[in-house]
Design a protein around this motif. Sequence first.
Motif, PDB file in Angstrom:
ATOM      1  N   ARG A 122       0.835  -1.119  -0.115  1.00  0.00           N
ATOM      2  CA  ARG A 122       0.120   0.050   0.194  1.00  0.00           C
ATOM      3  C   ARG A 122       0.832   1.147  -0.117  1.00  0.00           C
ATOM      4  O   ARG A 122       0.549   2.165  -0.860  1.00  0.00           O
TER       5      ARG A 122
ATOM      6  N   ASP B 167       1.009   4.177  -2.734  1.00  0.00           N
ATOM      7  CA  ASP B 167       0.691   5.463  -2.320  1.00  0.00           C
ATOM      8  C   ASP B 167       1.704   6.505  -2.723  1.00  0.00           C
ATOM      9  O   ASP B 167       1.490   7.799  -3.065  1.00  0.00           O
TER      10      ASP B 167
ATOM     11  N   GLY C  24       0.527   9.065  -5.554  1.00  0.00           N
ATOM     12  CA  GLY C  24       0.299  10.399  -4.927  1.00  0.00           C
ATOM     13  C   GLY C  24       0.877  11.550  -5.418  1.00  0.00           C
ATOM     14  O   GLY C  24       0.573  12.712  -5.264  1.00  0.00           O
TER      15      GLY C  24
END
Length: 733
Positions: free
Chosen positions: A197, A201, A205
């Motif tokens: 994860r 991210d 992001g």
Amino acid sequence: MADRRVPEHTDQRLTRSVPRRSNNGSRRSTDPHSLLERATALRAVLSGSPQVVVSGGLGCGRTALVRAALARSSTQVASATAVPSERTVPFGIAHQLAPRLSLTRPTLVAVDDVQHADPESVAFLVWLRRFPNVRVVVTHSAADSPHRAGLSTWEQVWLRPLSPDADPELHVLSGGNPALLAALRDDGGKVGPAARRTLLDLLRGTDSALFDVACGLAVLGPHTALLSALTERHQAAVTALTSTLADSGLLDGGRFRLPGAAEILLGALPRVQAVALHERAAMLLHNAGAPDTAVAAHCVAAQTVGEQVGGTAMLRRAARSATSGLAAESLRLALRACDPADAQAVRLELGQVLWRTDPAAAARTLLPCSGLDPAVLRARWWQGDFSLGLPDRRPAELSLCHEFITGRELLPVNPEAVLQRQHADSAPEALVQALRQVGPARFEHWLTVLERQAVEPTLRALLGCVRAEDAWRRGDVVATAAFAEAALAGLSTDGWGVVIGLPLRFTLLANAALGRETEPHPVPDALFGTAFGPHYRHARGHHHLALNRPHAALDDFTACDDRLGVAEARLALGQLKPAKALLEEEITSTADPRTTGIALRLLARTAARTDRPRLLREAVRNLEHAGDRLELSRALADLGHDRRDRGALAEARLLGRRAGRESGLPGEPGAAEGVLSAAERKVAALAAAGHSNREIGRRLCVTVSTVEQHLTRVYRKLEVAGRNDLPRELLTR
């Protein structure tokens, strides 16, 4: 009123005491090493130049550093976070800061992710420099932005990945990236949900360009020179984005450090996009003249192949030099895409590749093929099917395969020549049969050579059988059990076919000698029509004897025409006369010292008391010459019991100790529970209590001969000379 707190960020976990789990699951406090490495940067933010830009790679702790500065600041704080959706809102950040600003009191202004701020707010931050009471700190990502030039005159603080000193093992996986390092700690030191994860991210992001480049790297692997063409971006932009990934500690020489990172990134893409990337990569590699294996890997990943990348011919060429996994997948794809006229040829190639890893899958692929192709014949023989007959042309390897399964050679073969000519497509069973036929002087050499080269499960499993066979021949029971069990686990039951009789033979023999019961294992009926059938029955017969099932043992020994086994089973049943006749016939008809030694040892059980020492000493001499340590230990143990019965206790004790050494079996007296079988423990306990063999047989409903056999094994395993030396703790079990 602006919120003084900086929004939560994954990097924040490195700025506080985070509970970590040690290898045993206990919680311990985090080493504050990460903050210590940031001490210089923290001083620059708190007491350095009035305007500071904190930059660094993805997840390298920019937000964490600013949060630490805000927590330590004694001045008024005004903070804000820029987000991409507000880039077009004039003075968006300035409006957030204004309520908390004081131009007369000392104030620390902090803006996170200033690269997303609107131009007017950035100009406002630059304007604040004229007020000496105001300190401005902004964080900026490693990726370029329109604001970098305007902030270039500010003090630049660059955060690099952490050094490996704090956690060397996890540093290898994370590259010192603080966010990824913290996620790996949360996952217990391995790549788990938190690490997966966090990686996504970090990359998703940012702007889409960085994620696209990361996915391109995941697809191309070592072929990074094609990254610009794959992502359809200018080379300078690709180089800058790749540098961002490297500066974040995520890359090592163009490859992701985190194991499985490529699968994580591509798994996050829609299937259509991932397929399109692989198709484009295959085309680029083909046009660049890359090896067929590199092109085939992308075709397999996309499950498509076109003539523009070489078609099925390219896949078949790639399979010849690829690893077994890629070769099999390439040929499966080729089989689906090829012309019907080529289907059988591709199927034969696929079957040969599958044979290295899964003979059961190879058989399913090859059996539908027609003709007498060697690969098809081998698959049928492996399943115990000999109905197709034999080809007119019989290569040496095919003859060895036939001999391995049936025990009958098709033509004379030089085994040394076959081993010297071995290659990737050599039949594993042919190599093993050739190995079994080379002389003792060359056996260990070729076995070592094959073991060094064996990377495929089929050959490794068969070589394990050869090791078990050699260990049993030498009388090393413990090694036999280990090699046989490892070999048996190397292939599935279906994968072994009729050849399962080979590892099972040595598993049964070794477990019988160790007093252990073998787990039931299904065998195909066709096994008994092969060379493995008689040997399997022989081993199963000895296993029955060890478990006090003499009638079942007699059936197996009779079926495989094993006269020694039949004689031993009849001795266990108390049928001394027929057993004696069989043993005398065996001694007369053989010149093999091992067979003679075993027969003499068993014959001693039927002989008069005065003849036993002579027969047993003769058995010991033959077995010493034969080199079978296990059978030698049995003869020594029997001789030791005879000497004890005659009162020669010192000699009996010496013979018992030597028998224990020769057997190589575990046998410390204090370990009786773990060494002896259930039947042996019962007999040993009654013997230790002072009961005679006849009394023990009456109590347990077995013959006196069976009691004697159990006691022989007990004495050998516990390294004692006789019942007077049995450990007293047997009485309490």
